[in-house]
Design an enzyme around this catalytic site. Structure first.
Site, short mmCIF file in Angstrom:
data_model
loop_
_atom_site.label_atom_id
_atom_site.label_comp_id
_atom_site.label_asym_id
_atom_site.label_seq_id
_atom_site.Cartn_x
_atom_site.Cartn_y
_atom_site.Cartn_z
N ASN A 201 -3.70 6.33 -1.68
CA ASN A 201 -3.46 6.37 -0.24
C ASN A 201 -2.70 7.62 0.18
O ASN A 201 -2.86 8.11 1.29
CB ASN A 201 -2.71 5.11 0.22
CG ASN A 201 -3.64 3.92 0.30
OD1 ASN A 201 -4.86 4.08 0.27
ND2 ASN A 201 -3.08 2.73 0.38
N GLU B 71 -4.07 0.08 -9.11
CA GLU B 71 -2.95 1.01 -9.32
C GLU B 71 -1.76 0.15 -9.75
O GLU B 71 -1.40 -0.81 -9.06
CB GLU B 71 -2.60 1.74 -8.01
CG GLU B 71 -3.45 2.96 -7.74
CD GLU B 71 -3.03 3.74 -6.49
OE1 GLU B 71 -3.51 4.86 -6.32
OE2 GLU B 71 -2.23 3.23 -5.66
N SER C 132 0.82 -1.21 0.00
CA SER C 132 0.00 0.00 0.00
C SER C 132 0.86 1.27 0.00
O SER C 132 0.42 2.31 -0.47
CB SER C 132 -0.88 0.05 1.25
OG SER C 132 -1.62 -1.11 1.40
N HIS D 186 -1.39 -2.66 -7.04
CA HIS D 186 -2.07 -2.28 -5.81
C HIS D 186 -3.57 -2.43 -6.00
O HIS D 186 -4.22 -1.59 -6.64
CB HIS D 186 -1.68 -0.84 -5.43
CG HIS D 186 -2.25 -0.42 -4.12
ND1 HIS D 186 -2.59 0.87 -3.84
CD2 HIS D 186 -2.54 -1.12 -3.01
CE1 HIS D 186 -3.07 0.94 -2.61
NE2 HIS D 186 -3.05 -0.26 -2.09
P1 NAD Z 1 -3.46 -9.76 6.07
O1 NAD Z 1 -2.77 -9.67 7.36
O2 NAD Z 1 -4.94 -9.94 6.05
O3 NAD Z 1 -2.85 -10.96 5.23
C1 NAD Z 1 -1.48 -11.19 5.07
C2 NAD Z 1 -1.28 -12.69 4.93
O4 NAD Z 1 0.04 -12.93 4.50
C3 NAD Z 1 -1.48 -13.43 6.24
O5 NAD Z 1 -2.46 -14.43 6.04
C4 NAD Z 1 -0.10 -14.05 6.53
O6 NAD Z 1 -0.18 -15.32 7.12
C5 NAD Z 1 0.51 -14.10 5.14
N1 NAD Z 1 1.97 -14.04 5.13
C6 NAD Z 1 2.76 -13.22 5.81
N2 NAD Z 1 4.06 -13.45 5.50
C7 NAD Z 1 4.07 -14.46 4.59
C8 NAD Z 1 5.08 -15.16 3.89
N3 NAD Z 1 6.34 -14.87 4.08
N4 NAD Z 1 4.72 -16.13 3.04
C9 NAD Z 1 3.43 -16.43 2.85
N5 NAD Z 1 2.43 -15.81 3.48
C10 NAD Z 1 2.73 -14.83 4.34
O7 NAD Z 1 -3.03 -8.48 5.26
P2 NAD Z 1 -3.78 -7.80 4.03
O8 NAD Z 1 -4.72 -6.78 4.54
O9 NAD Z 1 -4.26 -8.84 3.10
O10 NAD Z 1 -2.58 -7.00 3.36
C11 NAD Z 1 -1.63 -7.61 2.53
C12 NAD Z 1 -0.91 -6.56 1.73
O11 NAD Z 1 -1.86 -5.85 0.95
C13 NAD Z 1 -0.19 -5.51 2.55
O12 NAD Z 1 0.98 -5.13 1.88
C14 NAD Z 1 -1.18 -4.38 2.61
O13 NAD Z 1 -0.58 -3.13 2.82
C15 NAD Z 1 -1.78 -4.46 1.23
N6 NAD Z 1 -3.11 -3.87 1.08
C16 NAD Z 1 -4.07 -4.03 2.03
C17 NAD Z 1 -5.32 -3.47 1.85
C18 NAD Z 1 -6.42 -3.65 2.87
O14 NAD Z 1 -7.40 -2.92 2.81
N7 NAD Z 1 -6.34 -4.60 3.76
C19 NAD Z 1 -5.60 -2.75 0.68
C20 NAD Z 1 -4.61 -2.63 -0.30
C21 NAD Z 1 -3.38 -3.19 -0.08
#
Ligand code: NAD
Length: 697
Positions: free
Chosen positions: A479, A441, A408, A429
């Site tokens: 963002n 994005e 993000s 993104h």
């Molecule tokens: P989340 O915590 O829901 O999920 C992350 C997952 O990744 C977890 O299930 C974890 O077990 C897994 N994980 C962590 N390290 C790992 C590895 N080394 N190998 C395999 N799996 C691994 O997080 P999220 O909200 O899905 O966010 C993920 C990414 O997306 C982040 O970079 C976040 O900034 C980005 N993002 C989030 C949103 C949102 O609204 N939640 C929106 C856009 C982007």
């Protein structure tokens, strides 16, 4: 003339040929009128077929004629020529008959179509209504209620549904032209009447009493704040109560009212902005794309699961990798549940659910990523974790695989540096929920290669996303801008507006959700944690103070049923909280801020002018290529109301850049200045009397 005439015995075929989509240009209109005149005059011809060459029937108006003086003959003349033809004309529809295309077909005396064809009147999506008789003929043909639904939704109707409703008289199996000619011959044999839709009786007597008032109320709720849908009800009421000529005159008036309304201009801006977004500066369009036949997603959390679904939905197999069996099972379970929910609404069959699930291969092993054409990382938002993941990907991914991060905020260049193939790395993104939100994005790293970027721009379309390419800078476009917007909302809360007033004003403006409500949904702990990692001088401690206190009390947002609002168990409705009100008042006092009342207008202006101001910075720095790309990001990623055109369009056309600048200066002066610095680009544009269109590509 964009058409030709063919004679097959007693049937004359008017062929329209204006590639790629047979847009109804002046040449097409001439071809129609000419064809009708030939078949009217030829005594051997007893019936006609109106057919289109290429991949579709007339898909709509010719957008290159938009905004220019009208060219003669107009669409009305072509339509009248068809309807007044003394011999029956059959429209032969394949592909799409949209807008003016369907209005032309409605002027024909009969309509046949292949089963894969679609018809529709999408004008409402551009803030207008069908202006060539669509609102008067469709209700005469299929009844007021069915016509209202089609015109107000603007959605395409598959031919079999259209046939059931009565828009299409026959679905043709096999060759369309032969089927249409055979249909015309049958009409001749049967001595079938000239069925002019204009002469059909509207089913007004069958409508429930108060039908139109009820429709207005329902549409006011479903199409909140929208101008054209209400005018469509007026037009259909005219069809039900007036004769055809009077109804046409009323349609014209209502069409002009819509066209003159600011919403039409905004929605047309959105239409063109979306198309422009695909046009990426410094990208060789002819570069050979990489083949994406399989994808891997790392992380099956909130984002990873939704990202995977985008590919499964279009038949691209996905390998989904997690760290633990438990996280993997949970992630796969959520995907299945999402599909099953869709199936329970009748939008997918159970077979389709199983087909999609069969394309998903869950795994705990990086070895399973070795065949993927593209790998998308969606793990925790920590640079160290991202680098570790990309280091491993560098070892397992096959040569030429595209490596993407869903980060993000983090730097794509820094992530790419963890590999030996930075040219293959870029940001994709997605927005939450990733299977629903249409924005993607596409973050172009310093070293991202041309073919990687071009491949992902195309891929966005393949998975039904609107891709916007942006530069690699903290928070990219969306963002980064959110900061300026949320800051003003939080500051106004300290200055005297309660969260529920701020959010209600934003929702009334047309946002799907208020900004504090959104914080509760995302979780207040996310911002709290990130502030702990940041230099305390890099943000205004006044606005984060209330959130910090709420988190420290265990009010983390919806997940704890308490954040800026209280929530009842299992209910996402935000309820004003007395506890929060007293915390806010305490913080205001702590900082010596005198609370005062706010109008909704002031709330909206402060939030969105601040948002636009950051947008100017994004534009000035070249992070976005053009202001319309910023609009697209806010429309498709954050639910900014399309009928306001996006934050940049709104500021320029509803507020005016000069006024916007004056207001921003005042807000900046009244709120301490340093956290809201007016963008030099805005100052420059106003000084030079220029608009946003003059900046960028
Ligand atoms: P989340 O915590 O829901 O999920 C992350 C997952 O990744 C977890 O299930 C974890 O077990 C897994 N994980 C962590 N390290 C790992 C590895 N080394 N190998 C395999 N799996 C691994 O997080 P999220 O909200 O899905 O966010 C993920 C990414 O997306 C982040 O970079 C976040 O900034 C980005 N993002 C989030 C949103 C949102 O609204 N939640 C929106 C856009 C982007």
């Amino acid at each position: 003339m964009q058409g030709r005439f063919e004679k097959r015995g007693a049937v004359g075929i008017i062929w329209i040929d204006n590639p790629p989509v047979n847009a109804i240009s002046v040449g097409v209109r001439v071809a129609i009128i000419d064809g009708i005149s030939r078949l009217s005059q030829d005594p051997e011809i007893k019936a006609g077929v109106l057919a289109c060459a290429g991949r579709t029937f007339m898909a709509g108006a010719d957008i290159t004629e938009f905004g220019k003086p009208p060219l003669s003959p107009g669409l009305h003349e072509a339509i009248e020529a068809i309807e007044n033809c003394p011999k029956p004309i059959v429209a032969a529809i394949h592909g799409t008959a949209f807008g003016g295309g369907l209005e032309v077909a409605l002027a024909c005396h009969y309509r046949v179509a292949v089963a894969a064809a679609k018809v529709g009147l999408p004008e409402v999506k551009l803030g207008i209504l069908p202006g060539a008789g669509g609102t008067q003929r469709l209700p005469r043909l299929i009844g007021v209620e069915a016509a209202l639904n089609i015109i107000v939704s603007g959605d395409p109707v598959p031919a079999p549904h259209a046939a059931k409703a009565g828009v299409i008289d026959k679905i043709i199996e096999g060759d369309l032209t032969e089927g249409a000619v055979a249909y015309a011959r049958q009409l001749i044999t049967d001595n079938a009447p000239l069925r002019k839709v204009r002469d059909l009786k509207v089913d007004a007597g069958q409508l429930a009493p108060g039908f139109f008032d009820a429709a207005r109320t329902r549409i006011a709720r479903e199409k909140k704040n929208l101008f054209a849908p209400q005018r469509i009800v007026d037009a259909l009421q005219a069809a039900a109560t007036l004769d055809f000529e009077q109804g046409m005159a009323r349609e014209r008036e209502l069409f002009l009212e819509c066209a003159a309304n600011s919403q039409a201009k905004a929605l047309q801006h959105v239409f063109f902005a979306e198309r422009k977004a695909g046009n990426v500066p410094n990208l060789d369009k002819s570069v050979t794309r990489r083949d994406i036949k399989s994808v891997a997603v790392i992380g099956a959390g909130t984002m990873g699961g939704g990202i995977a679904m985008n590919f499964l939905n279009v038949g691209i197999p996905v390998v989904l990798l997690e760290m633990t069996r438990e996280a993997l099972d949970r992630g796969v379970g959520v995907i299945r549940k999402n599909y099953e929910n869709t199936a329970s609404k009748g939008k997918l069959t159970t077979d389709q659910v199983e087909q999609r699930m069969a394309l998903l291969k869950p795994t705990l092993s990086y070895d399973d990523l070795k065949d993927a054409d593209m790998i998308i990382e969606a793990v925790f938002e920590t640079m160290a974790v991202k680098k570790e993941v990309f280091g491993r990907l560098d070892k397992v991914a096959k040569p030429g695989a595209i490596l993407a991060s869903n980060t993000s905020y983090l730097s794509i260049d820094e992530i790419a540096a963890a590999t030996t193939r930075a040219g293959d790395v870029l940001g994709t993104h997605f927005f939450s929920p990733a299977n629903v939100m249409r924005l993607l994005e596409i973050v172009r790293g310093e070293k991202t290669s041309q073919d990687v970027l071009a491949t992902v721009v195309d891929l966005a379309k393949r998975i039904n996303k609107v891709g916007v390419v942006c530069g690699n800078r903290d928070g990219f476009i969306g963002n980064r801008m959110l900061g300026g917007y949320a800051y003003q909302a939080l500051l106004m809360v300290l200055e005297g507006a309660m969260p529920e007033q701020v959010d209600a004003a934003l929702r009334d403006f047309g946002m799907p959700m208020g900004v504090l409500q959104m914080s509760d949904l995302a979780g207040l702990d996310i911002g709290y944690k990130s502030r702990k990692d940041r230099d305390p001088n890099s943000f205004d401690g006044r606005v984060s103070r209330s959130a910090d206190l709420l988190v420290e009390m265990g009010r983390l947002g919806q997940k704890t049923q308490a954040g800026y609002y209280d929530y009842a168990p299992g209910d996402r409705t935000p309820r004003p909280s007395a506890v929060v009100a007293s915390i806010i008042e305490k913080v205001s006092e702590e900082y010596g801020i005198r609370r005062r009342s706010f109008t909704d207008e002031e709330i909206v202006e402060r939030c969105f002018l601040a948002l636009m101001n950051v947008g100017c910075e994004v534009l000035r720095e070249g992070v976005a290529y053009r202001s319309s790309d910023i609009d697209v990001v806010y429309l498709y990623g954050y639910g900014f109301p399309a009928y306001r055109g996006g934050p940049m369009f709104w500021a320029e056309h509803s507020v005016g850049l000069k006024t916007a600048l004056e207001k921003l200066k005042k807000i900046s002066a009244a709120t301490g200045g340093s956290w809201l610095q007016v963008s030099p680009l805005l100052e420059q544009l106003v000084a030079e009397g220029r608009g946003f269109a003059s900046v960028g590509g």
